[in-house]
Design an enzyme around this catalytic site. Structure first.
Site, mmCIF file in Angstrom:
data_model
loop_
_atom_site.group_PDB
_atom_site.id
_atom_site.type_symbol
_atom_site.label_atom_id
_atom_site.label_comp_id
_atom_site.label_asym_id
_atom_site.label_seq_id
_atom_site.Cartn_x
_atom_site.Cartn_y
_atom_site.Cartn_z
ATOM 1 N N ASN A 1 0.531 11.172 5.854
ATOM 2 C CA ASN A 1 -0.288 10.995 5.752
ATOM 3 C C ASN A 1 -1.425 11.531 5.318
ATOM 4 O O ASN A 1 -2.712 11.308 5.801
ATOM 5 C CB ASN A 1 -0.695 10.282 7.855
ATOM 6 C CG ASN A 1 -0.072 8.653 7.755
ATOM 7 O OD1 ASN A 1 -0.697 8.048 7.717
ATOM 8 N ND2 ASN A 1 1.271 9.326 8.121
ATOM 9 N N THR B 1 0.932 -1.415 0.006
ATOM 10 C CA THR B 1 0.051 -0.263 0.008
ATOM 11 C C THR B 1 0.798 1.201 0.228
ATOM 12 O O THR B 1 1.452 1.946 -0.972
ATOM 13 C CB THR B 1 -0.797 -0.255 1.135
ATOM 14 O OG1 THR B 1 -0.414 -0.270 1.880
ATOM 15 C CG2 THR B 1 -2.646 -1.320 1.502
ATOM 16 N N LYS C 1 4.189 -7.179 4.570
ATOM 17 C CA LYS C 1 3.777 -5.138 3.625
ATOM 18 C C LYS C 1 3.615 -4.223 5.172
ATOM 19 O O LYS C 1 3.218 -5.149 5.786
ATOM 20 C CB LYS C 1 2.093 -5.772 2.419
ATOM 21 C CG LYS C 1 1.757 -6.020 3.367
ATOM 22 C CD LYS C 1 0.399 -4.715 4.127
ATOM 23 C CE LYS C 1 0.418 -3.415 3.231
ATOM 24 N NZ LYS C 1 0.072 -2.522 4.386
ATOM 25 N N GLU D 1 6.935 4.733 7.088
ATOM 26 C CA GLU D 1 6.471 6.220 6.454
ATOM 27 C C GLU D 1 7.635 7.311 6.993
ATOM 28 O O GLU D 1 7.775 7.986 8.062
ATOM 29 C CB GLU D 1 5.097 6.257 6.558
ATOM 30 C CG GLU D 1 4.341 5.611 5.754
ATOM 31 C CD GLU D 1 2.576 5.289 6.316
ATOM 32 O OE1 GLU D 1 1.521 5.209 5.350
ATOM 33 O OE2 GLU D 1 2.513 6.240 7.172
ATOM 34 N N THR E 1 -0.141 -1.582 10.620
ATOM 35 C CA THR E 1 -1.275 -2.014 9.694
ATOM 36 C C THR E 1 0.288 -3.095 8.565
ATOM 37 O O THR E 1 0.775 -3.074 8.226
ATOM 38 C CB THR E 1 -1.462 -1.086 8.328
ATOM 39 O OG1 THR E 1 -2.908 -0.619 9.448
ATOM 40 C CG2 THR E 1 -2.135 -1.553 7.098
#
Length: 406
Positions: A401, A153, A179, A277, A190
């Site tokens: 985000n 993702t 992932k 991230e 996640t």
């Protein structure tokens, strides 16, 4: 860019497990967004899942089906989490299972669904259902790399690894993909993880392995302290290797296989952190000499989730008072601060609860400037030790985000 993480492409095939993939157009991307795993009848499957109360519909169904039947198919879609979608989302996930079951002549309980992506939106069934036959018709054993791309993702690159070892003249193979890059915190992180071996392992024992290894890997990572609605980690054993089936921990193969699987679990979990991230640092937080494991983890996660610690890491600022403050507010009872020692790698920062006489700002700053480092806390109150892995907190994390849905 990921922190010291290279793209892995040379996967071992796992006899008895095939993979198919296609692009259904769930999101506007050229990558595959539908991935299926096809397992031989000899295979055993185990799994661990998120503990978020708002767990997604595919998590609910996968947990149920895993208990009810021998799994033959796993189907994953990216781009949409199918979480927070109520009864309709549950029916959508079940319809996907039915489509796979009907196409392959298995029961619906033998199909496990997985989703990852944006929360709160119904699946685009008009795109997914027509794409399923394409993924099922082209399953092969040598497309693990394509699968690793197909489950991404916000990941900046695919994550995977393989290993092999010899046992009684037979080669045992392991391959795995994962992932995850944000909304990462136990339980679980996640994330999705799919690990397979051709070793024959009885289902209950495989579940014990999956739970124990997942607890020491995927449940020891945190990027931002947010537990996802969709986390799932599956361990598959095809049973095609010509060795005696594992049914007991006392068998010679058990510890060897466990050790090899642990390396794969840890690599895949660490890869998620390295690709966090906006991350620029890969940080191990080791808390030792605690009264028990729960206490050590409480301290480690308090440090890992501290915005002040994480921003200091990003700035390469050896502001060690932020770390001590996090330890102090971790909620551990009867803490004797005069016994606590704090280290950045091997540099002693605080000794007996105060600045170490040998410490220099230059030494601390040099460690903080590294892309990889260890924060070590010695509590001096017991024998328990735990390690968690985390990242810094950068401007890019906020940007990624803030722009995620746009």
């Amino acid at each position: 860019m990921p922190v010291n993480l290279s793209v892995f492409e040379n996967f071992n095939t796992i006899e008895g497990i095939k993979i198919g993939f296609t692009n259904a157009g769930v999101k506007q991307t050229k990558r595959p967004d539908i991935v299926v795993f096809e397992l031989d009848e000899t295979a055993s499957t185990a799994g661990i899942f998120t503990e978020n109360a708002f767990c997604a519909a595919p998590v609910q169904i996968s947990k149920k089906h895993l208990k009810e039947a021998n799994t033959r198919y796993l189907i994953i879609n990216t781009g949409n989490a199918n979480a927070g979608t109520g009864k309709g989302g549950y029916e959508d996930a079940l319809e996907i299972c039915n489509a796979v079951a009907k196409a392959k002549g298995v029961s619906v309980e033998q199909v496990l669904p997985f989703s990852t992506g944006v929360i709160g939106e119904r699946l685009p069934m008009g795109k997914i259902l027509p794409a399923i036959p394409y993924a099922l018709e082209n399953t092969r054993g040598d497309v693990w790399f394509d699968a690793s791309r197909g489950i991404m993702t916000t990941d900046t690159q695919p994550k995977g690894t393989s290993s092999q070892f010899e046992f009684e003249g037979q080669t045992i193979s392991i391959s795995g993909i994962s992932k995850g890059a944000g909304m990462i915190k136990p339980n679980m992180a996640t994330m999705l993880g799919f690990i397979a071996t051709d070793a024959p392992v009885e289902k209950e024992l495989l579940q014990e392995l999956c739970s124990e290894l997942g607890n020491k890997s995927f449940n020891r990572i945190s990027i931002d302290g947010d537990t996802s609605t969709n986390d799932s980690c599956m361990l598959m054993a095809s049973g095609t290797a010509n060795v005696e089936k594992l049914t007991s921990k006392d068998q010679p193969l058990y510890q060897i296989l466990k050790d090899e699987l642990e390396k794969v679990f840890l690599y895949l979990a660490h890869a998620i952190v390295r690709d966090g991230e906006g991350a620029t640092k890969f940080v191990a937080i080791n808390v030792q000499n605690c009264e028990n494991s729960k206490e050590a983890l409480r301290i480690a996660y308090t440090i890992a989730h501290s915005p002040l610690v994480k921003t200091a890491l990003y700035a390469s600022d050896a502001n060690w008072g932020r770390i001590l403050a996090a330890v102090g507010r971790s909620g551990v009872r009867d803490m004797d601060v005069e016994k606590i020692n704090l280290y950045l790698d091997d540099v002693c920062i605080a000794e007996n609860g105060a600045r170490a006489p040998s410490y220099t700002e230059a030494a601390g700053s040099a460690v903080m400037a590294q892309s990889e480092l260890t924060i070590r806390v010695d509590m001096g109150r017991g024998d328990a030790c735990e390690t968690v892995w985390t990242t810094d907190l950068s401007h890019d994390y906020v940007t990624i985000n803030a722009d995620y849905r746009s």
